[in-house]
Design a protein around this motif. Structure first.
Motif, PDB file in Angstrom:
ATOM      1  N   SER A  55      97.357  41.098 -14.981  1.00  0.00           N
ATOM      2  CA  SER A  55      97.533  41.650 -13.642  1.00  0.00           C
ATOM      3  C   SER A  55      98.923  41.394 -13.092  1.00  0.00           C
ATOM      4  CB  SER A  55      96.500  41.037 -12.686  1.00  0.00           C
ATOM      5  OG  SER A  55      96.589  39.638 -12.726  1.00  0.00           O
ATOM      6  N   ALA A  86      97.258  42.902  -7.037  1.00  0.00           N
ATOM      7  CA  ALA A  86      95.808  42.880  -6.859  1.00  0.00           C
ATOM      8  C   ALA A  86      95.213  44.270  -7.002  1.00  0.00           C
ATOM      9  CB  ALA A  86      95.467  42.286  -5.499  1.00  0.00           C
ATOM     10  N   GLY A  87      95.909  45.167  -7.656  1.00  0.00           N
ATOM     11  CA  GLY A  87      95.356  46.475  -7.931  1.00  0.00           C
ATOM     12  C   GLY A  87      96.133  47.616  -7.281  1.00  0.00           C
ATOM     13  N   ARG A  93     101.058  38.074  -7.149  1.00  0.00           N
ATOM     14  CA  ARG A  93     101.510  37.317  -8.318  1.00  0.00           C
ATOM     15  C   ARG A  93     102.986  36.984  -8.192  1.00  0.00           C
ATOM     16  NH1 ARG A  93      98.565  37.556 -12.806  1.00  0.00           N
ATOM     17  NH2 ARG A  93      99.514  35.518 -13.070  1.00  0.00           N
ATOM     18  N   TRP A 110      91.109  42.488 -16.198  1.00  0.00           N
ATOM     19  CA  TRP A 110      92.100  42.240 -15.168  1.00  0.00           C
ATOM     20  C   TRP A 110      92.272  40.742 -14.919  1.00  0.00           C
ATOM     21  CZ3 TRP A 110      92.338  39.816 -10.492  1.00  0.00           C
ATOM     22  CH2 TRP A 110      93.530  40.033  -9.783  1.00  0.00           C
ATOM     23  N   SER A 111      91.161  40.052 -14.838  1.00  0.00           N
ATOM     24  CA  SER A 111      91.211  38.662 -14.389  1.00  0.00           C
ATOM     25  C   SER A 111      91.179  37.675 -15.543  1.00  0.00           C
ATOM     26  CB  SER A 111      90.047  38.396 -13.434  1.00  0.00           C
ATOM     27  OG  SER A 111      88.815  38.711 -14.046  1.00  0.00           O
TER      28      SER A 111
END
Lengths: 404, 404
Positions: B58, B61-62, B41, B6-7
């Motif tokens: 990403s 943030a989920g 983002r 993800w990061s």
């Protein structure tokens, strides 16, 4: 030495010291006592050297490590601490040297790692600040054996290599055995308390009955606590970069279904709770920094409301400032207001203005901000800062340390 | 999805796109086209979704990733790009939502990853900036099939999903096949050049023969080059943190005996050379940032002398300012002087004033400074900054993007 062993966070060096204390080998601990001129690290920087010549931590940027290994071997054999001076300035006409990797004069305390160091790492592990005091020059001017003998008498004097600990939370100056260090002058407690809380190291000179006593005081501040509220993916890079920067990171989630420790392996602790129960889960004191990034408005609002009413000196909130203004409206409709002092601890949008937008860049900017606030710095370019980069401590220090 | 996927730095997302293009499966690429309100983002953020539901990169943030997987499956089956709008604002009275992880309206372009995307990743791999242009709304108002038919005629019109590339170094607007994109209006080249160089994304609306053409322009800037002069241990953390922050890192050593790539695994390139031969080894242009930390006065001086005489916009030099003053004396004794413009690129001591002294803290402060300079930011707290956190691009954008 491997890359990863050299650049470990400071907290890992202390952890390693603890592990090796519990082992059956004798490592040598090197601690910078004093630097003059241009040095990469400052007093208190540590490196642990094992019998195989492997080191953990760093004293310089790589220029002294070979010489250190040789000196460490001698210290291990003799079984006694030594103060070694490395003069990396080649001559006065060419102050900055040629061919060597570093410049400056560096005093390094080398000591066989024994249980006499255990009180330091145990306090550190418990999250308590501690100062490690080491006599560099005894009040009697004698050497170690000499001093030790006389300490038993009524007119106790300290000798080179003698050690004590100062625990600010107890206000106690103690011997490595935990007994009150009655032979040590009370005047040391002031600088010891200051250096312990700030995690700084310096050398103090005292006049004791007409002779000079020189004591190196190495403050090991408890790691700064960073509490991250949130469990989204974006918490990961913040946790990782904060841990590398020596924060002790606790991730607090309001979502019960997540395996937090697996998701955030760099966190020192993880907690699942609810916004209403934060106080039961976390100690919100003036040494705790908080970052709020649940991405849920109500959770963020309840958390910020609690944090602004606590002694926490930094409350970072992710999101645009307008989002916080909405929170303020909600606070006010409930009759809750915060004064300027409380609001001065709030940073929203959180982070320094570095211009990046990727998860790591956002995390880098947040951790940079927490670092600057926790160190009481204005996060400008160092080139614009007047004076020294490193803080200077307020106690007197000496340049007259005996050299090798 | 794993934490590490993800990061990842943005550069790794593009690298993964390239790898998957060369594979035999069809991944789906998701790109943020527009955000309104509060989003983690910004436009241009990307995530690559494979058939197993694993993602790299990403978008939020989920909060959206589960929905994205469903939409990606549909796009993979239909084999055509789609623009999907996610409205995370629940209703107007409660602007910031309840229970959802994010807030705002996010438009996401989902496309099956085909060779039509290859020119973008190839340019990026070559270190060339590029803009990816995608028609969101065609000049004929028709859908994809419709438009494709008419493009063959002399009165070519563009249709939703049509793609072109702009290469600023060639000044060329091209089709995915590399042919001149004659059907695309010339007015797009200005914003495409701007967005490509800045690595920003925005939507442009044009009037073409009385109908509206809406084009999403996704600028992929070449990664910023960071050249680190030095091979000491302290180069490691700088390399690691710079790579995480999307710099393309080259480590330059003046010591031949070191296996640089093994020592600095996060470096994209390593070079062994001498201070006199820097120009032969490294391209010193105005997109290259330089950090000087050899810990050797003469090597540092020769390197800084060369860098200050180059277009490099940032020259960071480790060490106290007094050390640079000694360099200036040496320059002057050789008759070399630098004007204020050259000296304005010099940052010494390098790094932001964050107050940390460990290797990672020093590296964090250096990388934070390079980020802020490369993004033309004053590195203050974001809470003191007026206006938006993210840059706004200068071309017109539209809010009228068709939603799902």
């Amino acid at each position: 030495m491997t890359r990863s062993n050299w650049s470990v966070p400071e907290t890992e060096v202390v952890q390693r010291v603890h592990e090796r204390l519990d082992g059956d080998r004798t490592d040598v601990l090197a601690t910078i006592v004093d630097v003059e001129g241009n040095a990469y690290r400052r007093p208190g920087a540590k490196m642990l050297l094992d019998e195989a010549g492997e080191g953990v931590g760093s004293i310089t940027a790589g220029c002294l490590e070979d010489e250190l290994l040789v000196a460490a071997e001698s210290v291990r054999e003799r079984g006694r601490p030594e103060l070694v001076t490395y003069d990396l300035m080649e001559d006065d006409d060419d102050v900055w040297g040629l061919g060597v990797g570093c410049n400056g004069i560096i005093d390094v305390l080398l000591e066989p790692l024994t249980d006499a160091y255990r009180p330091a790492v145990e306090a550190f592990d418990e999250g308590r600040s501690v100062a490690v005091l080491t006599v560099l020059e005894g009040g009697d001017g004698g050497d170690e054996g000499d001093g030790r003998d006389r300490r038993d008498g009524g007119d106790a004097l300290l000798a080179r290599g003698d050690r004590a600990y100062y625990h600010p939370d107890e206000g106690l100056l103690a011997t490595p055995d935990g007994e009150p260090a009655t032979a040590w002058p009370d005047e040391l407690t002031g600088p010891a308390a200051d250096l312990a809380e700030r995690g700084r190291a310096d050398t103090v000179e005292l006049d004791v009955s007409g002779t000079q006593l020189e004591v190196f005081i190495d403050g090991l501040a408890a790691p700064t606590e960073l509490v991250i509220f949130g469990s989204g993916h974006d918490v990961g890079p913040v946790t990782e970069l904060a841990a590398k920067n020596d924060f002790r990171v606790t991730v607090v989630s309001f979502r019960g279904s997540v395996d937090l420790q697996a998701r955030f392996p760099d966190a020192d602790a993880t907690v699942t709770t609810s916004p209403a129960s934060i106080d039961e889960a976390i100690d919100l004191d003036d040494c705790t920094y908080a970052v709020v990034m649940t991405h849920n408005f109500v959770d963020d609002r309840l958390t910020v409301e609690r944090l602004l009413d606590s002694p926490v000196p930094y409350v970072g909130l992710m999101g645009p400032h307008k989002r916080f203004e909405e929170m303020v409206e909600a606070f006010e409709s409930e009759g809750t207001t915060f004064d300027d002092a409380a609001l001065s601890s709030l940073y929203t949008p959180m982070g320094l203005d570095l211009g990046g937008g990727s998860p790591y860049q956002i995390a880098h900017s947040i951790v940079a901000e927490v670092l600057s606030v926790s160190n009481d710095r204005t996060p400008d370019h160092l080139r614009t800062r007047e004076g020294h980069i490193h803080d200077r401590v307020s106690v007197d220090s000496t340049d007259d340390i005996p050299s090798q």
